[in-house]
Design a protein around this motif. Structure first.
Motif, PDB file in Angstrom:
ATOM      1  N   LEU A  14       0.851  -1.527   0.108  1.00 53.57           N
ATOM      2  CA  LEU A  14      -0.266   0.239  -0.016  1.00 53.57           C
ATOM      3  C   LEU A  14       0.553   1.512  -0.344  1.00 53.57           C
ATOM      4  CD1 LEU A  14      -2.590  -1.717   2.666  1.00 53.57           C
ATOM      5  CD2 LEU A  14      -3.110  -0.937   0.643  1.00 53.57           C
ATOM      6  N   SER A  15       0.227   2.164  -0.057  1.00 51.76           N
ATOM      7  CA  SER A  15       1.286   3.850  -0.311  1.00 51.76           C
ATOM      8  C   SER A  15       1.128   4.268   0.879  1.00 51.76           C
ATOM      9  CB  SER A  15       0.520   4.881  -1.402  1.00 51.76           C
ATOM     10  OG  SER A  15      -0.867   4.984  -0.409  1.00 51.76           O
ATOM     11  N   VAL A  16       2.325   5.153   1.071  1.00 49.08           N
ATOM     12  CA  VAL A  16       1.876   5.815   2.760  1.00 49.08           C
ATOM     13  C   VAL A  16       1.418   6.374   2.698  1.00 49.08           C
ATOM     14  CG1 VAL A  16       3.688   7.614   3.443  1.00 49.08           C
ATOM     15  CG2 VAL A  16       4.653   6.210   1.787  1.00 49.08           C
ATOM     16  N   PHE A  17       0.437   6.822   1.905  1.00 51.01           N
ATOM     17  CA  PHE A  17      -0.373   7.606   2.390  1.00 51.01           C
ATOM     18  C   PHE A  17      -2.027   7.096   2.640  1.00 51.01           C
ATOM     19  CE2 PHE A  17      -4.740  10.273   1.700  1.00 51.01           C
ATOM     20  CZ  PHE A  17      -4.058  11.041   2.359  1.00 51.01           C
ATOM     21  N   ILE A  18      -1.975   5.528   1.941  1.00 52.04           N
ATOM     22  CA  ILE A  18      -2.848   4.759   2.255  1.00 52.04           C
ATOM     23  C   ILE A  18      -2.596   4.455   3.612  1.00 52.04           C
ATOM     24  CG2 ILE A  18      -4.619   2.586   2.278  1.00 52.04           C
ATOM     25  CD1 ILE A  18      -5.083   4.629  -0.008  1.00 52.04           C
ATOM     26  N   ALA A  19      -1.428   3.777   3.788  1.00 53.43           N
ATOM     27  CA  ALA A  19      -0.639   2.924   5.365  1.00 53.43           C
ATOM     28  C   ALA A  19      -1.077   3.573   6.400  1.00 53.43           C
ATOM     29  CB  ALA A  19       0.263   2.605   5.390  1.00 53.43           C
ATOM     30  N   GLY A  20      -0.811   5.381   6.583  1.00 53.17           N
ATOM     31  CA  GLY A  20      -1.368   6.344   7.003  1.00 53.17           C
ATOM     32  C   GLY A  20      -2.815   6.416   7.706  1.00 53.17           C
ATOM     33  N   LEU A  21      -3.281   6.292   6.365  1.00 54.04           N
ATOM     34  CA  LEU A  21      -4.875   6.703   7.014  1.00 54.04           C
ATOM     35  C   LEU A  21      -5.629   5.689   7.866  1.00 54.04           C
ATOM     36  CD1 LEU A  21      -6.700   8.131   3.701  1.00 54.04           C
ATOM     37  CD2 LEU A  21      -6.421   9.053   6.142  1.00 54.04           C
ATOM     38  N   MET A  22      -4.752   4.369   7.315  1.00 54.93           N
ATOM     39  CA  MET A  22      -5.286   3.091   8.062  1.00 54.93           C
ATOM     40  C   MET A  22      -4.979   2.817   9.470  1.00 54.93           C
ATOM     41  SD  MET A  22      -4.312  -0.096   5.274  1.00 54.93           S
ATOM     42  CE  MET A  22      -4.613  -1.056   6.287  1.00 54.93           C
ATOM     43  N   LEU A  23      -4.229   3.731  10.011  1.00 54.12           N
ATOM     44  CA  LEU A  23      -3.635   3.352  11.446  1.00 54.12           C
ATOM     45  C   LEU A  23      -4.645   5.052  12.037  1.00 54.12           C
ATOM     46  CD1 LEU A  23      -0.072   2.074  11.547  1.00 54.12           C
ATOM     47  CD2 LEU A  23      -2.432   1.198  11.621  1.00 54.12           C
ATOM     48  N   LEU A  24      -4.927   5.547  11.109  1.00 50.28           N
ATOM     49  CA  LEU A  24      -5.793   6.464  11.940  1.00 50.28           C
ATOM     50  C   LEU A  24      -7.217   6.734  12.628  1.00 50.28           C
ATOM     51  CD1 LEU A  24      -5.116   9.855  12.127  1.00 50.28           C
ATOM     52  CD2 LEU A  24      -6.183  10.256   9.918  1.00 50.28           C
ATOM     53  N   PRO A  25      -8.119   6.279  12.442  1.00 51.08           N
ATOM     54  CA  PRO A  25      -8.966   5.418  13.100  1.00 51.08           C
ATOM     55  C   PRO A  25      -9.163   4.660  14.456  1.00 51.08           C
ATOM     56  CG  PRO A  25      -8.807   4.641  10.805  1.00 51.08           C
ATOM     57  CD  PRO A  25      -8.049   5.119  10.771  1.00 51.08           C
ATOM     58  N   GLY A  26      -7.594   3.947  14.858  1.00 53.60           N
ATOM     59  CA  GLY A  26      -7.222   3.564  15.965  1.00 53.60           C
ATOM     60  C   GLY A  26      -6.698   4.663  17.293  1.00 53.60           C
ATOM     61  N   SER A  27      -5.575   5.146  16.510  1.00 48.72           N
ATOM     62  CA  SER A  27      -5.197   6.159  17.453  1.00 48.72           C
ATOM     63  C   SER A  27      -6.435   7.379  17.693  1.00 48.72           C
ATOM     64  CB  SER A  27      -3.830   6.799  16.507  1.00 48.72           C
ATOM     65  OG  SER A  27      -3.118   6.240  16.309  1.00 48.72           O
ATOM     66  N   ALA A  28      -7.190   7.909  16.901  1.00 45.37           N
ATOM     67  CA  ALA A  28      -7.560   9.094  16.873  1.00 45.37           C
ATOM     68  C   ALA A  28      -9.095   9.025  17.531  1.00 45.37           C
ATOM     69  CB  ALA A  28      -8.828   9.303  15.586  1.00 45.37           C
ATOM     70  N   LEU A  29      -9.205   6.908  17.999  1.00 45.62           N
ATOM     71  CA  LEU A  29     -10.588   7.152  18.516  1.00 45.62           C
ATOM     72  C   LEU A  29      -9.742   6.776  20.320  1.00 45.62           C
ATOM     73  CD1 LEU A  29     -13.374   6.153  19.281  1.00 45.62           C
ATOM     74  CD2 LEU A  29     -12.538   3.419  18.328  1.00 45.62           C
ATOM     75  N   ASN A  30      -8.595   6.645  19.936  1.00 51.95           N
ATOM     76  CA  ASN A  30      -7.559   6.661  21.366  1.00 51.95           C
ATOM     77  C   ASN A  30      -7.518   7.793  22.067  1.00 51.95           C
ATOM     78  OD1 ASN A  30      -4.878   6.670  22.817  1.00 51.95           O
ATOM     79  ND2 ASN A  30      -4.679   5.047  22.795  1.00 51.95           N
ATOM     80  N   GLY A  31      -7.284   8.854  21.113  1.00 53.15           N
ATOM     81  CA  GLY A  31      -7.219  10.551  21.382  1.00 53.15           C
ATOM     82  C   GLY A  31      -8.041  10.490  22.742  1.00 53.15           C
ATOM     83  N   LEU A  32      -9.623  10.932  21.617  1.00 55.37           N
ATOM     84  CA  LEU A  32     -11.049  10.440  21.775  1.00 55.37           C
ATOM     85  C   LEU A  32     -11.449  10.596  22.589  1.00 55.37           C
ATOM     86  CD1 LEU A  32     -12.374  11.305  18.363  1.00 55.37           C
ATOM     87  CD2 LEU A  32     -11.241  13.017  19.615  1.00 55.37           C
TER      88      LEU A  32
END
Length: 478
Positions: A296-314
């Motif tokens: 996968l591309s760098v951007f897609i890889a970053g996007l895939m890990l965003l929901p978990g990390s965002a939820l962790n923060g929120l």
């Protein structure tokens, strides 16, 4: 005498600048490949942008407890912000690698002052029964900011240039500084402790040597067999041994190790370090697997890990409020069970695993970490008497940086070891499909290691008890 603080404005100023500082720490990591191309530098040289950052934190964090007693809250805040703003501006204008390196060191110096200041200020201005919620907002910053770094950084690099990572951060730092100058008050007493230069030297060599050695080992090309790695870790550990002996024999130690006499502080510290090790391992291994193993591309890889990390923060502020109400045990133990389960499923990943499955596992992992981290940390710090707050936060922040460097290095070596042994037994080791399978095999080994760490954490979780704090003299408005 009860003192009233504008807690919301003080917290807002600290959170804004903390968020930007943590964001720029990871946003530049995604630009490393791009920077190697622009500046014509090797991967080992480019890695210094991360190693140098970690090293500066590792050296300055241990003396932050001393600095918090030597300077007023406002002086520390302004000093941290001047360092962060100067570093960010130099980074935005950087025309060569050397300028960028100076920018990173200045940014790290600012963060090394800011993080302990943030924890210490919260412990002072919030009464114990409201600390969980306040620490929850800090959790939002510490987890959510580094998570958004690679995604926003990837977007800025794709459509603009890497300089915009710094330009993007600059206005927020200036806003945070202005809010802080208006509302931040001096919340601690300046005691002007005596500075023991020998302790500072031992701490610098000790923590610096260990962080440098592990960071160097984590570069992949260098490895554990390197004389540089072995020597710096050994020198670091010897210096730390002398540092501990010296602190225990001093009347006014640089780092007061009496914090280790408080059992809930120790349990909290160990659980925070375990969480940090798991996060750092997964944050470096998963993007590598998603790009090399899953293609996968760098951007897609970053996007895939965003929901978990965002939820962790929120979730952090919400978990903070639950902690204030119910205490740590009912959050920490279910969190540890969830983390252990998710890590176990991570050991089953292959190149054929679906995107949805990986995202779901990462979301589960990060929710579990949110349930462990903040309650363990706040409960531990709550057990300390107020005069040990600066030392408690300094020890916790320092060891987080050290375990972060250790976790990254160990994860990379387990990954490369697993890949090598897979390719060694492969009939077509140069085929892209086999390299992807080797990456999956290495990843499984890394997560097997983290399952073991989480299982030890689960045992420790059963020892956590709610700390009942005597009501302090400081009260904050609603």
């Amino acid at each position: 005498m009860k003192k009233q603080y504008n807690t919301k404005a003080i917290l807002a100023s600290l959170l804004i600048v903390g968020f930007v500082g943590m964001f720029s720490e990871t946003a530049l990591n995604i630009a490393i490949v791009n920077l190697m191309d622009v500046f014509q530098i090797s991967a080992a040289t480019a890695q210094w942008l991360t190693t140098g950052f970690l090293l500066t934190l590792g050296i300055l964090m241990p003396i932050s407890g001393l600095l918090l007693q030597m300077f007023t809250t406002r002086q520390m805040f302004v000093g941290a912000l001047i360092s962060l703003i100067t570093g960010t501006l130099i980074g935005a204008l950087a025309v060569n690698f050397e300028m960028l390196m100076v920018a990173r060191v200045l940014q790290a110096a600012g963060m090394a002052l800011l993080l302990p200041l943030m924890f210490n200020t919260i412990l002072v201005i919030y009464p114990p029964e409201k600390r969980g919620a306040a620490m929850g907002f800090v959790g939002l910053v510490i987890m959510f900011a580094p998570a958004t770094g690679p995604t926003i950084g990837g977007l800025l690099i794709e459509y603009l240039t890497w300089h915009y990572i710094f330009w993007f951060s600059l206005p927020f730092l200036i806003i945070g500084l202005l809010i802080g100058l208006k509302y931040l008050e001096n919340v601690t007493e300046v005691t002007k402790p005596r500075i023991d230069l020998f302790s500072v030297l031992l701490s610098t060599i000790g923590f610096g040597g260990v962080v440098f050695g592990f960071s160097k080992a984590g570069e992949g090309e260098v490895g554990w067999g390197s004389m540089v790695v072995i020597t710096s870790i050994i020198i670091g550990l010897i210096a730390l041994l002398f540092f501990v002996l010296r602190q225990n024999s001093m009347k006014e130690p640089l780092l007061n190790l009496r914090v280790f006499k408080f059992p809930m502080y120790v349990v909290g510290l160990l659980l925070v370090m375990m969480s940090m090790l798991i996060i750092m391992s997964s944050m470096i291994i998963l993007p590598m697997f998603l790009q090399t193993g899953a293609g996968l591309s760098v951007f897609i890889a970053g996007l895939m890990l965003l929901p978990g990390s965002a939820l962790n923060g929120l979730l952090s502020p919400f978990i903070g409020r639950l902690f204030d109400k119910f205490g740590p045990k009912w959050l920490v133990i279910p969190g540890l069970i969830l983390v252990t389960t998710m890590l176990w499923f991570f050991t089953t990943l292959t190149t054929a695993s679906s995107v949805a499955f990986i995202v779901a596992l990462h979301v589960g992992l990060m929710v579990g970490i949110a349930m462990i981290w903040m309650p363990s940390q706040t409960n531990g710090l709550n057990q300390l008497p107020p005069e040990l707050y600066p030392h408690g936060t300094a020890v916790m922040n320092t060891l987080q940086q050290v375990i972060g460097a250790v976790g990254t290095a160990v994860a990379v070596s387990i990954l490369t070891g697993g890949m090598d042994s897979y390719l060694h037994s492969s009939s077509a080791p140069t085929q892209p499909a086999e390299i992807a399978n080797a990456m999956a095999s290495g990843l499984q080994n890394v997560f097997l290691f983290t399952v073991g760490i989480a299982a030890i954490g689960l045992v420790m979780g059963f020892f956590i008890r709610r700390v009942v704090v005597q009501r302090e003299v400081i009260n904050s408005p609603h």
